[in-house]
Design a protein around this motif. Sequence first.
Motif, PDB file in Angstrom:
ATOM      1  N   CYS A  11      43.730  38.819  44.618  1.00 23.87           N
ATOM      2  CA  CYS A  11      44.424  38.027  43.596  1.00 23.87           C
ATOM      3  C   CYS A  11      45.847  38.514  43.373  1.00 23.87           C
ATOM      4  N   ALA A  25      39.465  43.050  44.818  1.00 22.05           N
ATOM      5  CA  ALA A  25      40.296  42.598  43.702  1.00 22.05           C
ATOM      6  C   ALA A  25      41.725  42.312  44.155  1.00 22.05           C
ATOM      7  N   PRO A  34      40.267  40.285  37.319  1.00 24.29           N
ATOM      8  CA  PRO A  34      40.177  41.448  38.208  1.00 24.29           C
ATOM      9  C   PRO A  34      39.274  42.550  37.647  1.00 24.29           C
ATOM     10  N   SER A  86      37.559  38.792  43.359  1.00 27.81           N
ATOM     11  CA  SER A  86      38.397  39.708  42.579  1.00 27.81           C
ATOM     12  C   SER A  86      37.630  40.314  41.422  1.00 27.81           C
TER      13      SER A  86
END
Length: 784
Positions: free
Chosen positions: A619, A616, A574, A607
Amino acid sequence: ETTLAKSKTVAQPGMFLVRTTQPLGRLAAYLLEPQSEDGLTTWNAFDTALGVKSPFPVVRLPKQVPLFTGAPRPLTEDRLAKKKFTIEQAAPLRVPASGLGDLTWLPDGDHWLQVKEGKLWKVAARSGKAELFVDPENLKKSLAGVAGIDAKALALFTKGTRFTFDEDRSKILFDTGSGLVLAYRDGSRGLRLDGEKIHEFETFSPDGKRIAFVRNGNIFGIDVATAKVAQLTTDGGTGDILNGRGDWVYEEEIFNRNGAAYWWSPDSTAIAFLRFDDKPVPKFTVLDGSTPRGTPQTISYPKVGDPNPLVSLGVVKLGENVKPLFANLEGYKADVTVIARVGWVPGKTPVPFAYLQNREQTWLDFATWPDLAAKPKVLFRDTTKAWVEDLGEPHWLKDGSFLILSERSGWKQLYHYAADGKLNGAITAGSFDIKSIDRIDEGSGDIYFTANASSPTGVDFLMTNLRDPSALTILTQTGSTHSISLAPKGAFYINRQSNDATPVQTVLRELVRKPVRVLDNNPSYDLEKFLFGKYERVKIDTPDGFTMDAAITYPPDFHESNRYPIWILTYAGPHAPTVKDGAGTRGGFEQILAAQGIVVFRVDPRSASGQGAQSAWTCFKQLGVQELKDLETAVDWIGKNPWADTTRVGLSGHSYGGYMAGYALTHSKKFSAGIAGAPVTDWSLYDSIYTERYMGLPKENAAGYEKSSVLKAAANLHGKLLIVHGLVDDNVHAQNSLKFIDALQKANKDFDVMVYPTARHPILSPHYQRSQYRFILRTSGIEK
């Protein structure tokens, strides 16, 4: 001699003969004849071939001038044919960053500090005129009378270029290894401040009259005038208590690997600090096998669902026989509260503040304590559709209001709050993430900041206005990455700029004006010796409408009639893009592999795309799932090319990238090989603060943990796998790989393993790159 014989100019004693391609743009020899003018020595240059005086005089400077020097470009007749990269050229491959080093602006906005030729200089921005800022002779004079400093130690200090200064940079603090020593830049007599060997995180107070440091889990203060040392906390260093120093999980996941956990008040009268109690935190032991019997290293490490450290916020006044006071945390249970940031609200009487979060980090309260004994005053609570990242440092204005960043809209934008916590409004709004706030000029209202405004893979320098947010302007060239160092006042800023084709160029500029001068054009002559494969940036549209950024590095002798194996490099974590508008991605491992006939494909799933928190968040509670879908889309996209051999597609990465390699080979059949470097193999094995931010608690997201596990899907391994881990890794424990190995063995699967017995999480051994290289060539069909 032949050249001189042809010349109409006769060489005389005192002249110099130089051979150069400048200034006439051709190889020539020049005789330099000294002439004295106003204390300088001007050298008249005579072209030895034409016998005429050159219009380009050379000036000898009357005193030392610091310069950057480097190897020149080889002469034309000495240049060799370009050669392909091999693994042996790994070291010089990286496209170089600027050689200038760190430049630190002085408060006047017209000068900066810079290390040149091993000394610290004060440089005038506009002219480049330099003068010594720390004179070694003054340091010697200041330290000469300090007891216990021998000649060897004195030489070490005076040759240093990195110093701990006080606010006005008149005092310099040294850690000698056997105590703290104070020196004065003007040569005034220095003194020894503390004779103990252990010190961490030494800092001056804002007024320069005191120094604080941490030793064995306790905070100490020193009065500079008297050299008296006062112990400000007393319960640390025994058992599991740490004061002013982050424990493992806070240092790693909250403080960005900086363990300092104390903060001076603006008026220098007090220190706010965090106290960590790790008693409830389970311990994890890694074994350093390099010693004859092995050395165990035990760390307080909370894994998912484990008790976190009990953290409290303390404030201690400076002086002797003082006791810290602790903030009332009524309404926040210590065992489920994360304190993400601490600081001070400026004013006549500074007030401590903290960001308080729930364990899963789905909300963040901005709290202050006008009275430490009273319950916290919450200015506002920040929430998003998923997790809440740290808001960064608040930027205080004179009226007590403040500017702060938030991802609540799905993009990191700037908001203005009144002193009482009421939202005045958004200062910026757009589909970009702000990276840094560089300066706020309250008089004009102008705000200078960096953001990926023109491209998710670049960084721009922008300005807007506090009173007129519509005045948003991009100040730098788009399509590049800009690293900005803006002077604290005035118009100057230093811009380190690069793009896919150009190494970092460092230029001094003025706001909304033309460049002032080039500081470093960063010539990369070593790279001219090599044959680069074509580097191409591409965009990939996914079936659901998202656009991914990717980059392809082709073999130098690429031809579309051939069939090439594909190797994918990724990280995928991320908010961690690897495809960027900068020259750094053109070199390195990509070119080594491309030179061997492999098409290298660097891809960032959504992500990790840099396209805002809203990307992001895909996820959230399912790490790996959407990332793999995006990587599979990338494989399908590149497979449409007739030259792409989709039966030979590999994937590698380290840490989160290692997790993705393991996840891909156990959850997909599109990959024929993979390298999992230091992988998390099941998120229940990783630390609590990082994992729970994205996955929540296992008891509340059992299905998500199941879907995200590499370990539980070991029996589904498809393709050839290399697992790599450092056995002393205290971050992603080698336990992750060992459990995965055990599961693969029980499933009767074939795979390869490479361990590094003394390595921690970053595996720094050159052998790591070589082992990857050989595995990739073998599994791509290049070598047998």
